[in-house]
Design an enzyme around this catalytic site. Structure first.
Site, PDB file in Angstrom:
ATOM      1  N   TYR A 235      29.669  44.137  34.833  1.00 33.64           N
ATOM      2  CA  TYR A 235      29.994  42.843  35.459  1.00 33.64           C
ATOM      3  C   TYR A 235      28.787  41.902  35.347  1.00 33.64           C
ATOM      4  O   TYR A 235      28.914  40.758  34.893  1.00 33.64           O
ATOM      5  CB  TYR A 235      30.413  43.018  36.921  1.00 33.64           C
ATOM      6  CG  TYR A 235      30.658  41.681  37.582  1.00 33.64           C
ATOM      7  CD1 TYR A 235      31.755  40.905  37.227  1.00 33.64           C
ATOM      8  CD2 TYR A 235      29.768  41.164  38.531  1.00 33.64           C
ATOM      9  CE1 TYR A 235      31.963  39.651  37.790  1.00 33.64           C
ATOM     10  CE2 TYR A 235      29.967  39.913  39.108  1.00 33.64           C
ATOM     11  CZ  TYR A 235      31.072  39.168  38.729  1.00 33.64           C
ATOM     12  OH  TYR A 235      31.265  37.920  39.284  1.00 33.64           O
TER      13      TYR A 235
ATOM     14  N   SER B 174      27.230  33.999  37.914  1.00 38.60           N
ATOM     15  CA  SER B 174      27.061  34.691  39.199  1.00 38.60           C
ATOM     16  C   SER B 174      25.582  34.986  39.403  1.00 38.60           C
ATOM     17  O   SER B 174      24.805  35.054  38.431  1.00 38.60           O
ATOM     18  CB  SER B 174      27.829  36.021  39.167  1.00 38.60           C
ATOM     19  OG  SER B 174      27.439  36.868  40.230  1.00 38.60           O
TER      20      SER B 174
HETATM   21  P1  NDP Z   1      39.672  35.980  42.796  1.00 36.73           P
HETATM   22  O1  NDP Z   1      39.965  37.402  42.509  1.00 36.73           O
HETATM   23  O2  NDP Z   1      40.023  35.440  44.134  1.00 36.73           O
HETATM   24  O3  NDP Z   1      40.322  35.042  41.658  1.00 36.73           O
HETATM   25  C1  NDP Z   1      40.201  35.396  40.302  1.00 36.73           C
HETATM   26  C2  NDP Z   1      41.073  34.524  39.440  1.00 36.73           C
HETATM   27  O4  NDP Z   1      40.886  34.933  38.063  1.00 36.73           O
HETATM   28  C3  NDP Z   1      42.547  34.664  39.746  1.00 36.73           C
HETATM   29  O5  NDP Z   1      43.166  33.391  39.736  1.00 36.73           O
HETATM   30  C4  NDP Z   1      43.081  35.517  38.596  1.00 36.73           C
HETATM   31  O6  NDP Z   1      44.414  35.131  38.266  1.00 36.73           O
HETATM   32  C5  NDP Z   1      42.146  35.114  37.460  1.00 36.73           C
HETATM   33  N1  NDP Z   1      42.140  36.148  36.424  1.00 36.73           N
HETATM   34  C6  NDP Z   1      41.587  37.384  36.480  1.00 36.73           C
HETATM   35  N2  NDP Z   1      41.889  38.075  35.373  1.00 36.73           N
HETATM   36  C7  NDP Z   1      42.655  37.257  34.607  1.00 36.73           C
HETATM   37  C8  NDP Z   1      43.294  37.413  33.340  1.00 36.73           C
HETATM   38  N3  NDP Z   1      43.200  38.549  32.620  1.00 36.73           N
HETATM   39  N4  NDP Z   1      44.014  36.384  32.855  1.00 36.73           N
HETATM   40  C9  NDP Z   1      44.142  35.242  33.569  1.00 36.73           C
HETATM   41  N5  NDP Z   1      43.540  35.019  34.753  1.00 36.73           N
HETATM   42  C10 NDP Z   1      42.816  36.031  35.270  1.00 36.73           C
HETATM   43  O7  NDP Z   1      38.086  35.840  42.545  1.00 36.73           O
HETATM   44  P2  NDP Z   1      37.058  34.604  42.746  1.00 36.73           P
HETATM   45  O8  NDP Z   1      37.768  33.361  43.054  1.00 36.73           O
HETATM   46  O9  NDP Z   1      35.996  35.055  43.636  1.00 36.73           O
HETATM   47  O10 NDP Z   1      36.431  34.563  41.273  1.00 36.73           O
HETATM   48  C11 NDP Z   1      36.447  33.413  40.441  1.00 36.73           C
HETATM   49  C12 NDP Z   1      35.235  33.466  39.522  1.00 36.73           C
HETATM   50  O11 NDP Z   1      34.053  33.365  40.308  1.00 36.73           O
HETATM   51  C13 NDP Z   1      35.115  34.775  38.720  1.00 36.73           C
HETATM   52  O12 NDP Z   1      34.693  34.468  37.410  1.00 36.73           O
HETATM   53  C14 NDP Z   1      34.027  35.540  39.477  1.00 36.73           C
HETATM   54  O13 NDP Z   1      33.335  36.426  38.627  1.00 36.73           O
HETATM   55  C15 NDP Z   1      33.150  34.390  39.929  1.00 36.73           C
HETATM   56  N6  NDP Z   1      32.275  34.693  41.056  1.00 36.73           N
HETATM   57  C16 NDP Z   1      32.797  35.144  42.243  1.00 36.73           C
HETATM   58  C17 NDP Z   1      31.941  35.424  43.300  1.00 36.73           C
HETATM   59  C18 NDP Z   1      32.426  35.981  44.596  1.00 36.73           C
HETATM   60  O14 NDP Z   1      31.596  36.492  45.376  1.00 36.73           O
HETATM   61  N7  NDP Z   1      33.726  35.900  44.919  1.00 36.73           N
HETATM   62  C19 NDP Z   1      30.496  35.183  43.185  1.00 36.73           C
HETATM   63  C20 NDP Z   1      30.070  34.731  41.888  1.00 36.73           C
HETATM   64  C21 NDP Z   1      30.934  34.474  40.883  1.00 36.73           C
HETATM   65  P3  NDP Z   1      45.632  36.168  38.020  1.00 36.73           P
HETATM   66  O15 NDP Z   1      45.282  37.469  38.666  1.00 36.73           O
HETATM   67  O16 NDP Z   1      46.824  35.482  38.606  1.00 36.73           O
HETATM   68  O17 NDP Z   1      45.707  36.258  36.526  1.00 36.73           O
HETATM   69  C1  8X3 Z   2      29.981  38.105  42.507  1.00 34.36           C
HETATM   70  C2  8X3 Z   2      28.792  38.232  43.363  1.00 34.36           C
HETATM   71  O1  8X3 Z   2      26.941  39.766  44.120  1.00 34.36           O
HETATM   72  O2  8X3 Z   2      29.216  40.660  44.094  1.00 34.36           O
HETATM   73  O3  8X3 Z   2      29.623  37.646  41.257  1.00 34.36           O
HETATM   74  O4  8X3 Z   2      28.018  40.336  42.039  1.00 34.36           O
HETATM   75  S1  8X3 Z   2      28.221  39.829  43.382  1.00 34.36           S
END
Ligand code: NDP
Ligand code: 8X3
Length: 247
Positions: free
Chosen positions: A148, A135
């Site tokens: 985080y 991220s």
């Molecule tokens: P979402 O919340 O939409 O999706 C997160 C996914 O992670 C879900 O499928 C969830 O599945 C899974 N997950 C979370 N905890 C667990 C667990 N304990 N076991 C298994 N699966 C888990 O978030 P995003 O799609 O935005 O996030 C995806 C990745 O991208 C993350 O690593 C996030 O940190 C990263 N990211 C996101 C950004 C953003 O702005 N959205 C920016 C930068 C990075 P379930 O709950 O079904 O288990």
């Molecule tokens: C998710 C993006 O800027 O909310 O990783 O940390 S931010």
């Protein structure tokens, strides 16, 4: 030959979009998450090219059992997309919830390295690849980002360390570092749909499909080319300066 990708966190957001993007590109896709009903819906939509795998990233025994249950046709994994992860809370460190910190570390760090460790021998044997979701929070600190951001800095540095260790194996490793992407991320972080709508409202954030297309692009690069790190932001997001506390 058809390639196989395992995408963690396929029940929502970036992971779910990545499942669709890789499947549309002809890959066999294994999608993981805790919410079995969502994976079943994806299986119904995508068909034989998709294999749902239900486990909690924090449960090593469940990861082992799930991987052992893979049908023969999905066992030769060429690409690992370490996407599952979350942020919990926006409080400053001095008032943060320790259980939330622990859950972020167990999911974003311990879970990610556990899945990686288990798939590495096969990835080396097949000269495969690993794409890790870090991220912008790995590089740019912000208030309330404490643990985080720390987990995502780990993911970035772990990716670079893997590159170093895997030197000469042909395995490619990439750290993808997005800024604001509209997914369930902020709903999960705050527990509030309103907070999520306020953050993304009128901000023209990146979409899960934007990041999925980037993941697929990275995966489809020629075998001699490694994208080490890739940082992306929506045009509407940029950097601000330091803060100064005055007496
Ligand atoms: P979402 O919340 O939409 O999706 C997160 C996914 O992670 C879900 O499928 C969830 O599945 C899974 N997950 C979370 N905890 C667990 C667990 N304990 N076991 C298994 N699966 C888990 O978030 P995003 O799609 O935005 O996030 C995806 C990745 O991208 C993350 O690593 C996030 O940190 C990263 N990211 C996101 C950004 C953003 O702005 N959205 C920016 C930068 C990075 P379930 O709950 O079904 O288990
Ligand atoms: C998710 C993006 O800027 O909310 O990783 O940390 S931010």
């Amino acid at each position: 030959m058809t390639k196989t990708v395992l995408i963690t966190g396929a029940t929502a957001g970036i992971g779910e979009a990545a499942v669709r993007a890789f499947a549309a590109d002809g890959w066999q896709v294994i999608g993981t998450g805790r919410r079995a009903d969502r994976l079943e819906k994806l299986a119904a939509e995508i068909g034989d090219a998709f294999c749902p795998l239900v486990f909690d990233m924090r449960d090593e025994a469940a990861i082992d059992a799930a991987l052992a249950s893979l049908p023969e046709a999905f066992r030769a994994i060429d690409m690992l997309v370490n996407n599952a992860g979350l942020a919990l809370g926006t409080a400053p460190a001095q008032s943060a919830d320790l259980a939330q910190w622990q859950q972020m570390i167990e999911t974003n760090i311990t879970g990610l390295v556990t899945v990686t460790h288990k798939l590495l021998p096969g990835l080396v044997a097949r000269k495969g690849g690993i794409i890790n979701l870090s991220s912008v929070a790995a590089t740019y600190p912000y208030t309330g980002g404490n643990v985080y951001g720390g987990t995502k800095a780990f993911v970035r540095q772990f990716s670079l360390g893997l590159r170093s260790d895997l030197h000469g194996t042909g395995v490619r490793v990439t750290s993808i570092e997005p800024g604001m992407v509209e997914t369930e991320f902020t709903l999960v972080r705050t527990g509030s749909q309103q907070a999520s709508d306020t953050l993304y409202g009128n901000a023209n954030p990146m979409t899960a499909d934007d990041i999925a297309a980037t993941l697929l692009w990275v995966a489809n690069q020629p075998a001699h080319l490694n994208i080490n790190t890739l940082e992306l932001m929506p045009v509407s997001q940029s950097f601000a300066g330091f803060q100064v506390a005055r007496e």
